[in-house]
Design a protein around this motif. Sequence first.
Motif, PDB file in Angstrom:
ATOM      1  N   ILE A  22       1.100  -1.438   0.013  1.00  0.00           N
ATOM      2  CA  ILE A  22       0.211  -0.156  -0.001  1.00  0.00           C
ATOM      3  C   ILE A  22       1.122   1.236  -0.183  1.00  0.00           C
ATOM      4  O   ILE A  22       0.924   2.408  -0.773  1.00  0.00           O
ATOM      5  CB  ILE A  22      -0.730   0.076   1.362  1.00  0.00           C
ATOM      6  N   ALA A  23       1.954   1.314   1.001  1.00  0.00           N
ATOM      7  CA  ALA A  23       2.900   2.434   0.982  1.00  0.00           C
ATOM      8  C   ALA A  23       4.093   2.522  -0.188  1.00  0.00           C
ATOM      9  O   ALA A  23       4.004   3.927  -1.088  1.00  0.00           O
ATOM     10  CB  ALA A  23       4.125   2.189   2.009  1.00  0.00           C
ATOM     11  N   GLY A  24       4.316   1.125  -1.074  1.00  0.00           N
ATOM     12  CA  GLY A  24       4.635   1.530  -2.012  1.00  0.00           C
ATOM     13  C   GLY A  24       3.961   1.857  -3.011  1.00  0.00           C
ATOM     14  O   GLY A  24       4.182   2.539  -4.443  1.00  0.00           O
ATOM     15  N   ILE A  25       2.356   1.635  -3.360  1.00  0.00           N
ATOM     16  CA  ILE A  25       1.769   1.801  -4.433  1.00  0.00           C
ATOM     17  C   ILE A  25       1.731   3.668  -4.518  1.00  0.00           C
ATOM     18  O   ILE A  25       1.844   4.377  -5.169  1.00  0.00           O
ATOM     19  CB  ILE A  25       0.482   1.822  -4.224  1.00  0.00           C
ATOM     20  N   MET A  41      -0.699   2.602   9.996  1.00  0.00           N
ATOM     21  CA  MET A  41      -1.038   1.293   9.222  1.00  0.00           C
ATOM     22  C   MET A  41       0.210   0.363  10.563  1.00  0.00           C
ATOM     23  O   MET A  41      -0.481  -0.373  11.048  1.00  0.00           O
ATOM     24  CB  MET A  41      -0.311   0.813   8.214  1.00  0.00           C
ATOM     25  N   LEU A  42       0.655   1.076  10.372  1.00  0.00           N
ATOM     26  CA  LEU A  42       1.570   0.444  11.622  1.00  0.00           C
ATOM     27  C   LEU A  42       1.767   0.439  12.960  1.00  0.00           C
ATOM     28  O   LEU A  42       1.969  -0.548  14.033  1.00  0.00           O
ATOM     29  CB  LEU A  42       3.304   1.058  11.051  1.00  0.00           C
ATOM     30  N   MET A  43       0.587   1.027  13.565  1.00  0.00           N
ATOM     31  CA  MET A  43       0.966   1.372  15.127  1.00  0.00           C
ATOM     32  C   MET A  43      -1.140   0.203  15.149  1.00  0.00           C
ATOM     33  O   MET A  43      -1.211  -0.162  16.380  1.00  0.00           O
ATOM     34  CB  MET A  43       0.268   3.078  14.870  1.00  0.00           C
ATOM     35  N   GLY A  44      -1.867   0.726  13.789  1.00  0.00           N
ATOM     36  CA  GLY A  44      -3.093   0.414  14.230  1.00  0.00           C
ATOM     37  C   GLY A  44      -3.002  -1.415  13.736  1.00  0.00           C
ATOM     38  O   GLY A  44      -3.128  -1.949  14.066  1.00  0.00           O
ATOM     39  N   TRP A  45      -2.118  -1.545  12.710  1.00  0.00           N
ATOM     40  CA  TRP A  45      -2.183  -3.401  12.313  1.00  0.00           C
ATOM     41  C   TRP A  45      -0.815  -3.881  13.132  1.00  0.00           C
ATOM     42  O   TRP A  45      -1.687  -5.532  13.595  1.00  0.00           O
ATOM     43  CB  TRP A  45      -2.060  -3.295  10.482  1.00  0.00           C
ATOM     44  N   MET A  46      -0.137  -3.909  13.048  1.00  0.00           N
ATOM     45  CA  MET A  46       1.064  -3.909  13.122  1.00  0.00           C
ATOM     46  C   MET A  46       1.610  -3.894  15.397  1.00  0.00           C
ATOM     47  O   MET A  46       2.261  -4.296  15.916  1.00  0.00           O
ATOM     48  CB  MET A  46       2.862  -3.956  12.781  1.00  0.00           C
ATOM     49  N   ARG A  47       0.540  -3.014  15.432  1.00  0.00           N
ATOM     50  CA  ARG A  47       0.327  -2.322  17.127  1.00  0.00           C
ATOM     51  C   ARG A  47       2.024  -2.214  17.615  1.00  0.00           C
ATOM     52  O   ARG A  47       2.225  -2.496  18.569  1.00  0.00           O
ATOM     53  CB  ARG A  47       0.083  -3.624  18.516  1.00  0.00           C
ATOM     54  N   MET A  48       2.421  -1.599  16.742  1.00  0.00           N
ATOM     55  CA  MET A  48       3.842  -0.486  17.350  1.00  0.00           C
ATOM     56  C   MET A  48       3.837   0.745  18.227  1.00  0.00           C
ATOM     57  O   MET A  48       2.411   1.731  18.172  1.00  0.00           O
ATOM     58  CB  MET A  48       4.563  -0.171  15.654  1.00  0.00           C
ATOM     59  N   THR A  49       4.211   0.580  18.966  1.00  0.00           N
ATOM     60  CA  THR A  49       4.368   2.315  18.948  1.00  0.00           C
ATOM     61  C   THR A  49       4.389   3.319  18.365  1.00  0.00           C
ATOM     62  O   THR A  49       4.737   2.861  16.799  1.00  0.00           O
ATOM     63  CB  THR A  49       5.409   2.690  20.742  1.00  0.00           C
ATOM     64  N   LEU A 215       7.394  -5.684   4.742  1.00  0.00           N
ATOM     65  CA  LEU A 215       7.775  -4.030   4.304  1.00  0.00           C
ATOM     66  C   LEU A 215       8.820  -3.358   3.126  1.00  0.00           C
ATOM     67  O   LEU A 215       7.383  -2.784   2.082  1.00  0.00           O
ATOM     68  CB  LEU A 215       8.195  -3.269   5.547  1.00  0.00           C
ATOM     69  N   ALA A 216       9.824  -4.027   3.201  1.00  0.00           N
ATOM     70  CA  ALA A 216      10.061  -3.358   1.741  1.00  0.00           C
ATOM     71  C   ALA A 216      10.138  -4.546   0.501  1.00  0.00           C
ATOM     72  O   ALA A 216      10.034  -3.614  -0.026  1.00  0.00           O
ATOM     73  CB  ALA A 216      12.331  -4.014   2.063  1.00  0.00           C
ATOM     74  N   LEU A 217      10.187  -5.473   0.638  1.00  0.00           N
ATOM     75  CA  LEU A 217       9.311  -6.552  -0.474  1.00  0.00           C
ATOM     76  C   LEU A 217       8.117  -6.088  -1.142  1.00  0.00           C
ATOM     77  O   LEU A 217       7.489  -5.687  -2.420  1.00  0.00           O
ATOM     78  CB  LEU A 217       9.107  -7.479  -0.405  1.00  0.00           C
ATOM     79  N   GLY A 218       6.800  -5.746   0.091  1.00  0.00           N
ATOM     80  CA  GLY A 218       5.940  -5.107  -0.457  1.00  0.00           C
ATOM     81  C   GLY A 218       6.655  -4.224  -1.276  1.00  0.00           C
ATOM     82  O   GLY A 218       5.094  -3.048  -2.317  1.00  0.00           O
ATOM     83  N   MET A 220       9.074  -2.329  -2.494  1.00  0.00           N
ATOM     84  CA  MET A 220       9.697  -2.385  -3.257  1.00  0.00           C
ATOM     85  C   MET A 220       7.990  -2.646  -5.016  1.00  0.00           C
ATOM     86  O   MET A 220       8.408  -2.324  -5.944  1.00  0.00           O
ATOM     87  CB  MET A 220      10.775  -2.694  -3.905  1.00  0.00           C
ATOM     88  N   ALA A 221       7.612  -3.354  -4.701  1.00  0.00           N
ATOM     89  CA  ALA A 221       6.977  -4.145  -5.737  1.00  0.00           C
ATOM     90  C   ALA A 221       5.645  -3.689  -5.751  1.00  0.00           C
ATOM     91  O   ALA A 221       5.118  -2.919  -6.809  1.00  0.00           O
ATOM     92  CB  ALA A 221       6.074  -5.601  -5.160  1.00  0.00           C
ATOM     93  N   GLY A 222       5.166  -2.363  -4.498  1.00  0.00           N
ATOM     94  CA  GLY A 222       3.974  -1.063  -4.570  1.00  0.00           C
ATOM     95  C   GLY A 222       4.613  -0.424  -5.883  1.00  0.00           C
ATOM     96  O   GLY A 222       3.928   0.293  -6.345  1.00  0.00           O
ATOM     97  N   ALA A 223       6.093  -0.175  -5.301  1.00  0.00           N
ATOM     98  CA  ALA A 223       6.320   1.198  -6.334  1.00  0.00           C
ATOM     99  C   ALA A 223       7.158   0.780  -7.454  1.00  0.00           C
ATOM    100  O   ALA A 223       6.109   1.863  -8.177  1.00  0.00           O
ATOM    101  CB  ALA A 223       7.658   1.689  -5.525  1.00  0.00           C
TER     102      ALA A 223
END
Length: 264
Positions: A22-25, A41-49, A215-218, A220-223
């Motif tokens: 999504i970010a890459g697109i 998305m990182l905070m909501g889906w991955m529960r990161m601070t 994250l990086a693979l997705g 680059m594919a999205g970008a």
Amino acid sequence: MPDHTTEPIHHLYAKSLVIGIIAGIGGGLVSLGGGTLIIPMLMGWMRMTPVAARGTAIAVSLFTAGMGAFMYGQSNMLDLPVAVWVALPSLMMAPLAAKWSENWPAARLKRGFGLVVILGGLLVMFRDEAGIFPGLSDQWEVPFLLLVGILEGLVAGIIGISGGPVLAPLFVLGMGMPQQLAQGCSLAARLPAVATGTWENWRLGNIQTRWIPGLALGGMAGAWAGSKTALWLPEHGLRVLFAILLIALGTHYLIFPSKNHREK
């Protein structure tokens, strides 16, 4: 800092891949992505601070912006000297601006930024109809680009958003660039700041390295897919799409300033 979640590990790897795509697109299609899309998305889906999300997002931006800039460059939609002239003052200004603005009223600043972004979106959308942006003469291009770099550094340091929302509109309006060229230059111009930001966040332990491969693979594919689409679209159509998203982003900052999380 570990993320607090009880989800199966394969679910989290799948989520990291989707978030990267999504970010890459967003980055490839309209040079918007990075913190604008990925931090929530990182905070909501991955529960990161918030700190881990910011650090991880800027690391992922290195891959998405790099792939996007490469794709635009392959299609001759990247002016490298333009990117360099902008990147240098931005790289120096951003940390100074962040330090100066540490105690400034964030919500008020973000509302002001939202208004400016909305105005920029409207001007980009109706550039041809307005007929007031003929482009700069050669002698003014370098001073203009240095000023753009300073402004981009100020926005990055104070508001926390860099790249597309600031650079592409100024390239389109100030230099009369076609939208694709403006986006290619925008992606390339942010790479030095993204690289130094990645190093600093890695040094401070703010990057969730276990999720970077997905994250990086997705990303680059999205970008790749987003850039291909942007380069295929008619210039005017891409510019209108970019302007609509700018207006939506500015409206978000105007209405929900406290829900935006600062991105280095």
